[in-house]
Scaffold this active site. Sequence first.
Site, PDB file in Angstrom:
ATOM      1  N   GLU A  44      25.316   1.307  17.027  1.00 26.42           N
ATOM      2  CA  GLU A  44      25.718   0.118  16.443  1.00 26.42           C
ATOM      3  C   GLU A  44      24.614  -0.884  17.098  1.00 26.42           C
ATOM      4  OE1 GLU A  44      29.274  -3.207  16.033  1.00 26.42           O
ATOM      5  OE2 GLU A  44      29.581  -1.263  17.256  1.00 26.42           O
ATOM      6  N   LYS A 128      28.123  -5.210   8.142  1.00 26.44           N
ATOM      7  CA  LYS A 128      29.354  -5.338   8.862  1.00 26.44           C
ATOM      8  C   LYS A 128      30.253  -6.454   8.220  1.00 26.44           C
ATOM      9  CE  LYS A 128      32.411  -4.930  12.983  1.00 26.44           C
ATOM     10  NZ  LYS A 128      32.252  -4.914  14.629  1.00 26.44           N
ATOM     11  N   CYS A 162      32.134   0.539  14.273  1.00 30.50           N
ATOM     12  CA  CYS A 162      33.014  -0.009  15.145  1.00 30.50           C
ATOM     13  C   CYS A 162      34.545  -0.350  14.668  1.00 30.50           C
ATOM     14  CB  CYS A 162      32.468  -1.277  16.033  1.00 30.50           C
ATOM     15  SG  CYS A 162      33.189  -1.565  17.454  1.00 30.50           S
TER      16      CYS A 162
END
Length: 330
Positions: A44, A128, A162
């Site tokens: 990430e 995200k 995540c």
Amino acid sequence: MKVVKAAAVQISPVLYSREATVEKVVKKIHELGQLGVQFATFPETVVPYYPYFSAVQTGIELLSGTEHLRLLDQAVTVPSPATDAIGEAARKAGMVVSIGVNERDGGTLYNTQLLFDADGTLIQRRRKITPTHFERMIWGQGDGSGLRAVDSKVGRIGQLACFEHNNPLARYALIADGEQIHSAMYPGSAFGEGFAQRMEINIRQHALESGAFVVNATAWLDADQQAQIIKDTGCGIGPISGGCFTTIVAPDGMLMAEPLRSGEGEVIVDLDFTLIDRRKMLMDSAGHYNRPELLSLMIDRTATAHVHERAAHPVSGAEQGPEDLRTPAA
């Protein structure tokens, strides 16, 4: 049946240097290509680095300090020489590459996942959708345009970052879109062993529900790097050891290799797509084991636009002169 050689890569960024981190990523892609790897997941926002500092700094400290400013300066524009270099490395290696970057769009940063096909083409850029807790001081929100699986040379690939793996609807969007390989990314180091344990639950559960392979990558920071980017500002919180769990999970939720918990390296596994069929014969979460007439998902995959233009239409009478607008005499 198709077999794909996949790698989950645990790598350290070169702190405060986009160019040096990209160079390191390009070198690793070349090395993996020499090993016959066809698909690789990197961690990430590894380019230029995850904003670990935001976990311990207050909003005022971020605004008045230099860490956030430096990240903004070193972030990646898409497209740019940085993305061109990664795409070219993927092309030379004949490899599909999934990688996380800090993307800069104007004055805003995003937690972005990029997917390059084996010919070097950028086939997916997703952001995200909801940054987690302190991350909201750093990143803007993504939209639903990237909540989809994408066809590539090695199969249909979905991506999440995540804590998005704690969003069951986001995960189901990819499951229903038929992902075969799920690329998962986490920041790894400095968040503690409990973080790694919860990560394991997330990725194994997603593999179990999706019937897809999960290729999970976390970043590694050594002690010096942690001390450099995570400074105790008086809140009593500093670097925490542990947090890495780089591995590959089978469609039945079982680990296919011992996870990397520290240091740099990679986990390489042959993905036999027969295992996807075997899992889905038992439970296809978006097929015979679902009841869409009872339970269904609505998703808006429209890309967010900050300006919406409308065509100008003349108001009735606007093209008439003053004489034409007079009320006729009775």
